[in-house]
Design a protein around this motif. Structure first.
Motif, PDB file in Angstrom:
ATOM      1  N   ILE A  75       0.860  -1.174   0.000  1.00 49.36           N
ATOM      2  CA  ILE A  75       0.000   0.000   0.000  1.00 49.36           C
ATOM      3  C   ILE A  75       0.899   1.227   0.000  1.00 49.36           C
ATOM      4  CG2 ILE A  75      -1.821   1.267   1.189  1.00 49.36           C
ATOM      5  CD1 ILE A  75      -2.696  -1.252   2.525  1.00 49.36           C
ATOM      6  N   LEU A  76       0.543   2.217  -0.818  1.00 49.93           N
ATOM      7  CA  LEU A  76       1.297   3.466  -0.891  1.00 49.93           C
ATOM      8  C   LEU A  76       0.370   4.599  -0.451  1.00 49.93           C
ATOM      9  CD1 LEU A  76       2.305   1.433  -3.330  1.00 49.93           C
ATOM     10  CD2 LEU A  76       3.789   3.364  -3.852  1.00 49.93           C
ATOM     11  N   PRO A  77       0.421   4.970   0.833  1.00 53.37           N
ATOM     12  CA  PRO A  77      -0.529   5.935   1.386  1.00 53.37           C
ATOM     13  C   PRO A  77      -0.049   7.376   1.287  1.00 53.37           C
ATOM     14  CG  PRO A  77       0.749   4.967   3.149  1.00 53.37           C
ATOM     15  CD  PRO A  77       1.260   4.372   1.859  1.00 53.37           C
ATOM     16  N   MET A  78      -0.903   8.272   1.826  1.00 48.26           N
ATOM     17  CA  MET A  78      -0.636   9.710   1.818  1.00 48.26           C
ATOM     18  C   MET A  78      -0.665  10.244   3.248  1.00 48.26           C
ATOM     19  SD  MET A  78      -0.497  11.216  -1.383  1.00 48.26           S
ATOM     20  CE  MET A  78      -1.479  12.713  -1.397  1.00 48.26           C
ATOM     21  N   HIS A  79      -0.659  11.586   3.361  1.00 47.31           N
ATOM     22  CA  HIS A  79      -0.640  12.242   4.670  1.00 47.31           C
ATOM     23  C   HIS A  79      -1.785  11.814   5.573  1.00 47.31           C
ATOM     24  CE1 HIS A  79       1.747  15.682   2.730  1.00 47.31           C
ATOM     25  NE2 HIS A  79       2.476  15.266   3.732  1.00 47.31           N
ATOM     26  N   THR A 153      -1.668  -3.947  -5.870  1.00 49.46           N
ATOM     27  CA  THR A 153      -1.016  -2.835  -5.179  1.00 49.46           C
ATOM     28  C   THR A 153      -2.021  -1.690  -5.104  1.00 49.46           C
ATOM     29  OG1 THR A 153       1.152  -3.464  -6.036  1.00 49.46           O
ATOM     30  CG2 THR A 153       0.917  -1.212  -5.211  1.00 49.46           C
ATOM     31  N   ALA A 154      -2.155  -1.111  -3.926  1.00 54.17           N
ATOM     32  CA  ALA A 154      -3.056   0.034  -3.759  1.00 54.17           C
ATOM     33  C   ALA A 154      -2.227   1.288  -3.536  1.00 54.17           C
ATOM     34  CB  ALA A 154      -3.997  -0.191  -2.575  1.00 54.17           C
ATOM     35  N   VAL A 155      -2.571   2.354  -4.252  1.00 51.53           N
ATOM     36  CA  VAL A 155      -1.854   3.621  -4.110  1.00 51.53           C
ATOM     37  C   VAL A 155      -2.864   4.743  -3.953  1.00 51.53           C
ATOM     38  CG1 VAL A 155      -1.668   3.892  -6.625  1.00 51.53           C
ATOM     39  CG2 VAL A 155      -0.108   5.152  -5.111  1.00 51.53           C
ATOM     40  N   PHE A 156      -2.571   5.653  -3.027  1.00 49.29           N
ATOM     41  CA  PHE A 156      -3.469   6.760  -2.728  1.00 49.29           C
ATOM     42  C   PHE A 156      -2.971   8.065  -3.344  1.00 49.29           C
ATOM     43  CE2 PHE A 156      -4.559   3.779   0.578  1.00 49.29           C
ATOM     44  CZ  PHE A 156      -5.892   4.014   0.858  1.00 49.29           C
ATOM     45  N   THR A 157      -3.915   8.908  -3.694  1.00 45.60           N
ATOM     46  CA  THR A 157      -3.632  10.298  -4.003  1.00 45.60           C
ATOM     47  C   THR A 157      -4.890  11.091  -3.684  1.00 45.60           C
ATOM     48  OG1 THR A 157      -2.692  11.825  -5.634  1.00 45.60           O
ATOM     49  CG2 THR A 157      -4.354  10.284  -6.438  1.00 45.60           C
ATOM     50  N   THR A 162      -4.297  14.524  -8.664  1.00 45.86           N
ATOM     51  CA  THR A 162      -4.652  14.041  -9.998  1.00 45.86           C
ATOM     52  C   THR A 162      -4.339  15.065 -11.083  1.00 45.86           C
ATOM     53  OG1 THR A 162      -6.939  14.849  -9.919  1.00 45.86           O
ATOM     54  CG2 THR A 162      -6.510  12.641  -9.026  1.00 45.86           C
ATOM     55  N   SER A 163      -3.975  16.274 -10.674  1.00 49.21           N
ATOM     56  CA  SER A 163      -3.564  17.278 -11.655  1.00 49.21           C
ATOM     57  C   SER A 163      -2.101  17.128 -12.043  1.00 49.21           C
ATOM     58  CB  SER A 163      -3.803  18.691 -11.093  1.00 49.21           C
ATOM     59  OG  SER A 163      -5.171  18.907 -10.831  1.00 49.21           O
ATOM     60  N   GLU A 164      -1.357  16.329 -11.282  1.00 49.16           N
ATOM     61  CA  GLU A 164       0.057  16.100 -11.593  1.00 49.16           C
ATOM     62  C   GLU A 164       0.188  15.264 -12.862  1.00 49.16           C
ATOM     63  OE1 GLU A 164       2.967  16.789 -10.016  1.00 49.16           O
ATOM     64  OE2 GLU A 164       2.338  17.672  -8.118  1.00 49.16           O
ATOM     65  N   GLY A 165       1.213  15.560 -13.643  1.00 53.03           N
ATOM     66  CA  GLY A 165       1.466  14.752 -14.831  1.00 53.03           C
ATOM     67  C   GLY A 165       1.745  13.304 -14.503  1.00 53.03           C
ATOM     68  N   ASP A 166       2.342  13.052 -13.328  1.00 48.43           N
ATOM     69  CA  ASP A 166       2.645  11.680 -12.932  1.00 48.43           C
ATOM     70  C   ASP A 166       1.388  10.824 -12.844  1.00 48.43           C
ATOM     71  OD1 ASP A 166       5.707  11.787 -11.578  1.00 48.43           O
ATOM     72  OD2 ASP A 166       4.616  13.669 -11.576  1.00 48.43           O
ATOM     73  N   LEU A 182      -4.685  -0.609  -7.828  1.00 42.31           N
ATOM     74  CA  LEU A 182      -5.900   0.069  -7.405  1.00 42.31           C
ATOM     75  C   LEU A 182      -5.546   1.522  -7.131  1.00 42.31           C
ATOM     76  CD1 LEU A 182      -7.254  -2.646  -4.929  1.00 42.31           C
ATOM     77  CD2 LEU A 182      -7.742  -2.410  -7.379  1.00 42.31           C
ATOM     78  N   PHE A 183      -5.890   2.408  -8.038  1.00 39.27           N
ATOM     79  CA  PHE A 183      -5.614   3.838  -7.884  1.00 39.27           C
ATOM     80  C   PHE A 183      -6.735   4.462  -7.049  1.00 39.27           C
ATOM     81  CE2 PHE A 183      -3.346   2.772 -11.832  1.00 39.27           C
ATOM     82  CZ  PHE A 183      -2.101   3.350 -11.586  1.00 39.27           C
TER      83      PHE A 183
END
Length: 668
Positions: A75-79, A153-157, A162-166, A182-183
């Motif tokens: 899992i790739l989490p955020m703040h 794999t789950a990744v958070f944003t 979602t405005s980032e080019g990445d 899983l975005f």
């Protein structure tokens, strides 16, 4: 939701197939991060933590997603995803130590809040630039798919991310390669103070999936049952049928971006509306209405969690503060690596620089079954310089992968592969194009080991340099951008023998390496090179000529300029040092030669100001000043972009200035 759902403050709950124990577990999992956050807000006001990004009101997303995944899935989490960490049962004292900058945290005081990862708990933390973790998730998922692990794999944003080019690059790569990612987009209303209507101009973020040929879903992010059951279903489906899925969670950020920001920019009626949709309070009321949770149970659990929080805080507070130690800091910038010196055989063949690189790459692919090559047109076409021509036939398209034109995402994929224990070589079609992948190289690859002990086993191949009339966007030699960045290694061979051996070492090295290959040398320089696999150590310069008059220091194509000048001036007896690697740099060889000759000239193809010649000059002045008989001389190219037409390019390059500068130095 079915028609028997029970509604509380606009949240419709249905037990579905969940048992009472499962429902209670979901509640306890949400309760824990809420109580921790409430304590953190008190400690923040007391000055006992430095910063806090609150996820109050969004716990259902973190907990539901994490509960839906298996413990070995990343899992790739955020703040605002504290619930990810607590649901994975990370000991609280370690989290508290992390937030206080103690050594027992995950970054040894080197980074704050949730900017960390842990292989033990299969969590990969964010960096402040937000976007790169999305491509990293692609890399982890690619490794899973190649190894047939049947994992997601789950990744958070957030909606702002979602405005980032990445974001767009990562979704595109995941869709093209059908990666089980899983975005998870937490659409919480505001990116700091910027509302969603100033972030995107479509009704739902989930609508964007159509453009990538992806499946998407919208989930009530405050409904823990909906989050958990839907994510459980999607995760299992993606395990069996690998593919990316975009999930938009509708939720709201009830507190500031971070506590210092406040929420004055948010209309009060909006806050009031979302307060009624609190995921914890509504779920608590639902469970009590269904006679699944009692007041006594709730009180006991709260008391137990609060006691756990206080006990672990006490442990963290008692921990000694980090003691600054220079050697420790320096030693953690790179992953330690035991270089294996593999000697070449006696059989050689005269080959070009381009052949040596191709041969070294092929033999490394044969040696490392987990090595993946990625880049634009590298598969059937063999790359624009034909270095990987025929590789698909030998290694297959799983290992030799054409990529979309998205340098940033592919560097990030390399990072994800490294997290999963694999190696990668990423080809920049031209070194100039690395600007499109600059952020993940200097901010993710370079800093990961120092930050949380995660190495980046990625080699970035950089076809570079002038002399082929390719103009300002295909001719730069931009090594100085990377020698400035701690955590990166920079290699720049001038001969076929060195290119083959150093490339093998670069691939063996678990640290990120920028491997520069001069295009003008590809087919113009030939040399006898051992036919089998061998290595050359980093940080060891080559002494090409020996003499007492002057020390010439150079690398890349400029080495050949120096050789030509010496051949045309046989009376000049010089030590000619080919650096071969710029990071690490062979300072011992430089100082030894300068102390012998007393004169030094540094020749580089890059423009003068800010180039590595300036740093080498400063080092010589600081360490060998008493040994010098003349000022240190630097020769480089003009302070302009590289022009296209031959006569302008020739004027630009430092090659035409070198002989005069060398003679002036000798006459000083």
């Amino acid at each position: 939701m079915n028609q028997t759902a029970t509604t509380f403050s606009n949240i419709a709950y249905s037990k579905l197939d969940l048992s009472s124990d499962e429902l209670l577990n979901l509640y306890k999992r949400m309760l824990k991060p809420r109580l921790i956050e409430e304590k953190m807000l008190i400690l923040l006001r007391q000055g006992k933590v430095s910063k806090w990004f609150s996820g109050i009101g969004q716990e259902a997303i973190s907990v539901g997603v994490t509960m839906a995944l298996n413990s070995e899935e990343y899992i790739l989490p955020m703040h605002r995803n504290l619930g990810v960490f607590t649901t994975r049962d990370i000991p609280l004292y370690r989290l508290f130590s992390q937030w206080q900058g103690k050594a027992n945290g995950f970054t040894k005081g080197r980074d704050r809040s949730f900017h960390f990862g842990t292989q033990e708990f299969k969590i990969v933390g964010m960096i402040s630039h937000l976007g790169p973790q999305l491509g990293v998730a692609d890399g982890i998922a690619l490794a899973s798919k190649l190894k047939n692990k049947k994992q997601v794999t789950a990744v958070f944003t957030g909606e702002g991310g979602t405005s980032e080019g990445d974001f767009h690059e990562a979704l595109n790569v995941a869709s093209v390669w059908q990666l089980p990612v899983l975005f998870c987009v937490e659409n919480n209303g505001y990116g700091l103070s910027t509302p969603t209507n100033e972030q995107y101009n479509c009704e739902h973020i989930a609508d964007r999936a159509v453009g990538y040929g992806m499946e998407s879903h919208i989930i009530d992010g405050n409904n823990i049952i909906e989050v958990y059951t839907k994510m459980r279903e999607l995760a299992e489906s993606a395990r069996q049928n690998p593919r990316p899925i975009l999930i938009e969670f509708k939720t709201f950020r009830m507190r500031g971006h971070e506590e210092a920001s406040g929420t004055k920019y948010v209309p009060q009626d909006l806050l009031d509306m979302w307060a009624k949709k609190d995921p914890l309070e509504n779920f608590q009321a639902f469970l009590m209405s269904e006679n699944i949770l009692t007041d006594t149970q709730d009180s006991e659990w709260r008391a137990k969690i609060i006691d756990e929080i206080n006990t672990n805080l006490h442990t963290a507070f008692l921990e000694d503060d980090v003691v600054a130690d220079e050697s420790t800091e320096l030693s953690d910038v790179y992953k330690s690596y035991s270089y294996q010196d593999i000697k070449p055989n006696s059989e050689t063949a005269e080959i070009r620089l381009i052949d040596a690189i191709s041969e070294g790459l092929k033999q490394s692919m044969e040696r490392h079954d987990d090595l993946i090559i990625m880049g634009q047109d590298v598969a059937e076409y063999g790359g624009v310089f034909k270095i990987t021509d025929g590789f698909v036939d030998q290694f297959g398209k799983d290992r030799v992968r054409n990529t979309p034109i998205c340098e940033s995402a592919i560097v990030e994929v390399g990072m994800g592969l490294s997290i999963s224990g694999m190696k990668s070589v990423v080809e920049m079609q031209f070194a100039d194009f690395v600007t499109s992948g600059f952020n993940p190289i200097v901010n993710y690859l370079a800093k990961s080991h120092y930050r949380w002990n995660q190495h980046a086993d990625v080699v970035v191949r950089m076809p570079c340099g002038a002399g082929v009339a390719a103009g300002p966007f295909h001719s730069q030699t931009n090594e100085a951008w990377f020698t400035k960045t701690p955590g990166l290694k920079v290699v720049y061979p001038a001969f076929p023998y060195d290119a083959k051996g150093l490339l093998a070492t670069a691939i063996n090295d678990p640290n990120p390496v920028l491997f520069f290959e001069h295009k003008a040398l590809y087919r113009s320089i030939r040399q006898d090179v051992p036919t089998d696999y061998f290595t050359i150590p980093f940080g060891k310069a080559a002494l090409l000529r020996e003499g007492e008059d002057v020390t010439i220091i150079s690398y890349g194509a400029a080495v050949h300029w120096a050789l030509e000048t010496l051949d045309n001036n046989s009376d000049i007896k010089a030590d000619l040092i080919d650096l071969r690697t710029l990071q690490p740099l062979d300072t011992a060889a430089i100082f030894e030669s300068v102390r012998k000759t007393g004169r030094v000239i540094i020749l580089q193809e890059d423009s003068l100001f800010g180039g590595i010649a300036s740093d080498i000059s400063a080092m010589i002045m600081e360490n060998c000043f008493k040994d010098l008989d003349a000022p240190v001389k630097r020769v480089a190219s003009m302070e302009t972009p590289i022009p296209f037409i031959n006569q302008l390019e020739a004027q630009y390059l430092g090659k035409g200035k070198f002989e005069k500068a060398l003679k002036e130095l000798l006459a000083y």
